[in-house]
Scaffold this active site. Structure first.
Site, mmCIF file in Angstrom:
data_model
loop_
_atom_site.group_PDB
_atom_site.id
_atom_site.type_symbol
_atom_site.label_atom_id
_atom_site.label_comp_id
_atom_site.label_asym_id
_atom_site.label_seq_id
_atom_site.Cartn_x
_atom_site.Cartn_y
_atom_site.Cartn_z
ATOM 1 N N ARG A 45 41.837 59.495 27.423
ATOM 2 C CA ARG A 45 40.213 58.930 27.909
ATOM 3 C C ARG A 45 40.229 57.260 27.947
ATOM 4 O O ARG A 45 39.661 56.864 28.803
ATOM 5 C CB ARG A 45 39.309 59.409 26.621
ATOM 6 C CG ARG A 45 39.290 61.029 26.719
ATOM 7 C CD ARG A 45 38.223 61.378 25.681
ATOM 8 N NE ARG A 45 38.730 61.760 24.381
ATOM 9 C CZ ARG A 45 39.030 62.698 23.881
ATOM 10 N NH1 ARG A 45 39.340 63.879 24.750
ATOM 11 N NH2 ARG A 45 39.469 62.869 22.693
ATOM 12 N N PHE A 60 34.230 69.631 34.261
ATOM 13 C CA PHE A 60 34.761 70.393 33.139
ATOM 14 C C PHE A 60 34.456 69.410 31.952
ATOM 15 O O PHE A 60 35.394 69.248 31.049
ATOM 16 C CB PHE A 60 36.241 70.902 33.212
ATOM 17 C CG PHE A 60 36.346 71.639 34.379
ATOM 18 C CD1 PHE A 60 36.058 72.882 34.575
ATOM 19 C CD2 PHE A 60 37.056 71.046 35.419
ATOM 20 C CE1 PHE A 60 36.310 73.555 35.614
ATOM 21 C CE2 PHE A 60 37.526 71.781 36.528
ATOM 22 C CZ PHE A 60 37.076 72.950 36.621
ATOM 23 N N ASP A 93 29.550 70.622 33.509
ATOM 24 C CA ASP A 93 30.154 71.879 32.694
ATOM 25 C C ASP A 93 29.382 73.188 32.917
ATOM 26 O O ASP A 93 27.976 73.125 32.905
ATOM 27 C CB ASP A 93 30.370 71.337 31.170
ATOM 28 C CG ASP A 93 31.419 72.426 30.373
ATOM 29 O OD1 ASP A 93 32.512 71.842 30.530
ATOM 30 O OD2 ASP A 93 31.140 73.559 30.148
ATOM 31 N N ASP A 124 39.394 67.808 33.991
ATOM 32 C CA ASP A 124 39.850 68.405 32.901
ATOM 33 C C ASP A 124 39.609 69.673 32.695
ATOM 34 O O ASP A 124 38.761 70.102 31.809
ATOM 35 C CB ASP A 124 39.302 67.334 31.757
ATOM 36 C CG ASP A 124 40.171 67.660 30.323
ATOM 37 O OD1 ASP A 124 41.030 68.362 30.273
ATOM 38 O OD2 ASP A 124 39.252 67.308 29.049
ATOM 39 N N CYS A 129 46.389 71.565 30.967
ATOM 40 C CA CYS A 129 46.482 71.806 29.439
ATOM 41 C C CYS A 129 47.379 72.983 29.095
ATOM 42 O O CYS A 129 47.535 73.618 27.983
ATOM 43 C CB CYS A 129 45.254 71.941 28.591
ATOM 44 S SG CYS A 129 44.050 72.989 28.935
#
Length: 400
Positions: free
Chosen positions: A214, A230, A252, A301, A341
């Site tokens: 970030r 996201f 989102d 993300d 991730c």
């Protein structure tokens, strides 16, 4: 504690010998002695060579989770204190500890438990039966160690609500450990303030692993128009706003996350710069393209599209689609921050997928950053599951 002893099959335990913390059920030749699931057992190689001690659980394919390679080591309070102290000293050396992950399971040689610190609150996630028995003592020791640095913990919340507990024969659970407290916790990271919902937020309430990713975004987005996909509770979007972006739109699919993101924007005085909307990213990106929208920077993300080896093929399609769509929405020499991730989506496969998206859109990629998870989520070599986050920033150039 049992006196049971596990013996490996001949030729098995290769990953264990290379440094892994797990022994799978099909690697075991025999178990001698009485034990209950969750007990500590001695582990030997096929020829009797001592391999160490670990928790055993017949409910799990991960049959033994190793605690120590020293078979003479007593697993007692002093042992746990040593492990937690070493984990905390490592964090003090490597990260901002105002909010950080204190214990990251196997990567800190404490298999099956995660402890996150959000200012003066601890959030605990217990994922293995053996470590669950020691959970309260581990929390007590953690609080004692933190107090020596004048950190007083006012509350502990347990988020052992992950599905993987079922694999251990355990029920999912969430709730207070000790006295109740306000579970909306205010933290500050990279100069940005957030309200973290440790009770109902995703995972343990906040994705601490992206802390310095970030910050990398914050440093390069001054004057830019930014789209953050996201966005969850707005962390990348708010870092862009704090970094001086001209305008930011965070998107989102969760209404709860978007409400929290808007509150975080107000908390930082960024509500006029950083806007949020609730929408499916896969539906939004093609529509923005049709509308002729373009951006200086796009951040991707997404959640883990690949949660098992069997889902990797479909995950590749998802990662390719969002990266392709994002590249079409970028101005010439715009910037793309993109990540995965998922442990199962390894770095080489992600790079290949992003490159395919670039080729399809006739773009050329100039790498700005290649990063991974924050150091408070250490990667233990030989324990592949501890390496999961891949993060890239590219300048995306037209083919001309």
């Amino acid at each position: 504690m049992s006196m049971a002893s596990v013996t490996l099959k001949k030729g098995q335990g290769r990953s264990l010998k290379a440094g892994s913390m797990w022994i799978f059920d099909n690697e075991i030749d025999s178990v001698r002695g009485q034990f209950q699931n969750g007990d500590i057992v001695n582990v030997h190689d096929f020829d009797g060579y001592p391999m160490g001690k670990g928790f055993i659980n017949e409910n799990s394919k991960i049959r033994v989770r190793m605690l120590t390679r020293n078979i003479s080591q007593e697993i007692n309070r002093a042992f746990l204190y040593m492990r937690i102290k070493e984990a905390w000293e490592y964090r003090k050396r490597t990260v901002d500890t105002s909010s950080c992950r204190i214990i990251f399971g196997e990567a800190d040689f404490m298999p099956g438990i995660v402890i996150d610190k959000f200012e003066d609150v601890l959030v605990v996630q217990s994922l293995a039966l053996g470590i669950d028995r020691l959970k309260l003592e581990i929390i007590d020791i953690t609080k004692e160690i933190l107090s020596k640095d004048q950190i007083v913990i006012r509350g502990v919340y347990e988020r052992s609500d992950a599905k993987v507990r079922k694999n251990e024969g355990m029920e999912r659970f969430k709730g207070f450990i000790g006295e109740p407290f306000d579970t909306n916790v205010t933290i500050t990271e990279n100069g940005v303030t957030y309200i973290v919902d440790v009770k109902d937020g995703q995972k343990t309430g906040f994705f601490l692993d992206q802390k310095y990713n970030r910050l990398a975004v914050q440093k390069i987005c001054r004057g830019m128009t930014v789209l953050d996909c996201f966005t969850h509770t707005g962390s990348f979007a708010l870092n862009a706003g704090m970094g001086g972006a001209k305008s930011v739109l965070g998107v989102d699919a969760s209404e709860l996350a978007v409400r929290q993101a808007k509150e975080n924007a107000r908390l930082n005085g960024l509500e006029n710069v950083v806007q949020f909307q609730c929408e499916d990213v896969f539906e939004l990106l093609p529509r923005l393209e049709k509308e002729g929208k373009v951006y200086d920077m796009i951040i991707l993300d997404p959640p883990a599209f690949a949660k098992s080896r069997q889902s990797v093929k479909n995950a590749v399609k998802g990662y390719r689609e969002i990266n392709l769509r994002a590249m079409k929405l970028l101005k010439h020499n715009g910037y793309l921050a993109t990540c995965s991730c998922s442990h199962f989506m390894d770095s080489d496969l992600l790079k290949k997928t992003i490159q395919q998206a670039a080729a399809h859109t006739h773009k050329r990629l100039k790498q700005v950053e290649s990063r991974t998870q924050s150091p408070d989520h250490p990667i233990l070599w030989a324990a592949e599951e501890s390496s999961y986050l891949k993060f890239f920033i590219f300048q995306v150039c037209e083919e001309n």
